[in-house]
Design an enzyme around this catalytic site. Sequence first.
Site, mmCIF file in Angstrom:
data_model
loop_
_atom_site.group_PDB
_atom_site.id
_atom_site.type_symbol
_atom_site.label_atom_id
_atom_site.label_comp_id
_atom_site.label_asym_id
_atom_site.label_seq_id
_atom_site.Cartn_x
_atom_site.Cartn_y
_atom_site.Cartn_z
ATOM 1 N N LYS A 171 2.451 4.531 1.003
ATOM 2 C CA LYS A 171 3.777 4.765 1.470
ATOM 3 C C LYS A 171 4.675 3.887 1.500
ATOM 4 O O LYS A 171 5.897 4.070 1.439
ATOM 5 C CB LYS A 171 3.831 5.857 2.405
ATOM 6 C CG LYS A 171 2.885 7.183 2.593
ATOM 7 C CD LYS A 171 2.966 8.014 1.282
ATOM 8 C CE LYS A 171 1.479 8.278 0.888
ATOM 9 N NZ LYS A 171 0.302 7.327 1.000
ATOM 10 N N CYS A 178 0.788 -1.298 -0.055
ATOM 11 C CA CYS A 178 0.015 -0.087 0.013
ATOM 12 C C CYS A 178 0.804 1.439 0.021
ATOM 13 O O CYS A 178 1.950 1.287 0.269
ATOM 14 C CB CYS A 178 -0.931 -0.043 1.217
ATOM 15 S SG CYS A 178 -2.232 -1.450 1.205
ATOM 16 N N CYS A 193 -6.760 -1.504 -2.196
ATOM 17 C CA CYS A 193 -7.998 -1.258 -2.685
ATOM 18 C C CYS A 193 -8.066 -1.187 -4.316
ATOM 19 O O CYS A 193 -7.404 -0.890 -4.746
ATOM 20 C CB CYS A 193 -8.195 0.082 -2.200
ATOM 21 S SG CYS A 193 -8.212 0.297 -0.551
ATOM 22 N N SER A 236 -5.665 11.443 -2.543
ATOM 23 C CA SER A 236 -5.708 10.015 -2.729
ATOM 24 C C SER A 236 -5.752 9.823 -4.383
ATOM 25 O O SER A 236 -6.418 10.531 -4.975
ATOM 26 C CB SER A 236 -7.042 9.284 -1.952
ATOM 27 O OG SER A 236 -6.924 7.993 -2.443
#
Length: 553
Positions: free
Chosen positions: A121, A119, A191, A468
């Site tokens: 970072k 994910c 996601c 995002s």
Amino acid sequence: MRSDLMKKGLTRIPHRSLFKGAGLTDEELARPIVGIVNSQNDIIPGHIHLDIIADAVKAGVLAHGGTPLVFPAIGVCDGIAMGHIGMRYSLVSREHIADSVEIMATAHPFDALVFIPNCDKIIPGMIMAALRLNIPSIFISGGPMLPGLVRKKKITLSSTFEAVGESTLGKLSEEDLKEIEDKSCPGCGSCAGMFTANSMNCMTEAVGLALPGNGTIPAVHAARVRLAKEAGRLIMHLYEKDIKPKDIVTDDAIHNVLAADNALGCSTNTVLHLLAICHEAGLSLDLEYINKVSKNTPHLVKLSPAGDATLADLDLSGGVPAVLKELLKLNLLKPDCLTVTGKTIGENLLKAENRNPDLIKDKEHAHSQDGGLAILWGNLALDGAVVKKGAVLPEMMVHKGPARVFNCEEDCTESLLLGKIKPGDVIVIRYEGPKGGPGMREMLTPTATLAGMGLDKTVALITDGRFSGASRGASIGHISPEAAAGGLIGLVEEGDTIYIDIPANKLELLVDAKILVERRAKFKPLIRPVPKGVLSRYRELVTSANTGAIYRD
């Protein structure tokens, strides 16, 4: 062997005894020691299953003559951290991860490293560490989440954020909201859309640090476990051939990443992270070159949030290799770049196949003849700003409107939910940059609320913070210089006219120069109090977004 520093010779009897205390045999100590950086935790759905990936990597290493030793890396879930003080710590974690891997792999000199991120970072932080250490390394992610399904419609995490805006207009019942909440994230994995995590996993594949399939094979598929075993096998090959990250991450490889980025319409965060990665690689990358590649690269694929398809659909269609092959046909790819397979990227693509031209377009049928990202300049962004052009509606490509000014994300969100933002407005959220935040928070809550309310058709949002990858609309971030560093965004007043022209790469504050001089004379940047600790240290060390928000040397 590099690991001989900690295990060979008379003076290393104490060291070997400690290894034996951990259960290692003489035979295991005689082999190359492979560090496995595992970012598994029970918080992030993209990471809850990474022990399975680590076990598969270990099996691959053991089967091919290495001794695998696992150590952890932290991970922040941006979705859970979103909209509160937790998001100030997200970008900070990138530097912490890079530093902590450097510490572990230098204090314990491994012969090679396998990185297991999934994910946001965590991925760039690990790439930065790999380049800094420059020992044989390979990446294997945990893979993307499958989409949710509500009434035969695919949904992703962005659906939940946009539902907030829809509910304020009375479009969704409590039952609708509960169903979206329960079904948008159906299981483990990063996601499901082309948000930052999947963008970075695809970019890791495109640059050659990960195997084909790394960015798209779903988390729950057995093929993901097989890929992890293959990564374990290949790290031993990389060790034997002494192939290092800086042999792979070259100027040409970065060109390939940018081409793939624009063809896929990836997150604006890729710009921030690529700048930081290039710094660690000793490469020069500027925003002008990013725009040059974007202008020449057709936008071939639209995934959520720009479209309805997800990473699982891209995988079925041929994955990143199929997209790269389309770019190769157009002479937009540098085919001679070395990859972790030991072959060039061109050789890796020989068997690549576009199995769904409706999803992976050719140039003639591309969504646009230029790429999914754009860099904007103007008096509001002397050092640049970034927009995910591929997720902007056509009617918002050029926009002029009155500024609605907020000094933090929360104030903007409150005004949105109270119905105070009107069609035609340009929202300005400032003091959310690397220093001003500090931490350069993502703004998914206001952008998704705008989209859910249908205002993404008429309202633009600009910020010195970031977005995002799940954001869509005319959302322009990374404005540099930021307000806390004296950027013009700090001088904007309520009602000022702001002009945005994405095709022309322009972002301008239309206020008379004399008035701006008067405002500048009175200007004092807002200094937001922060808790003593990592945020205060970060504010002192961090540089601007146009340099990747790295620490100053």
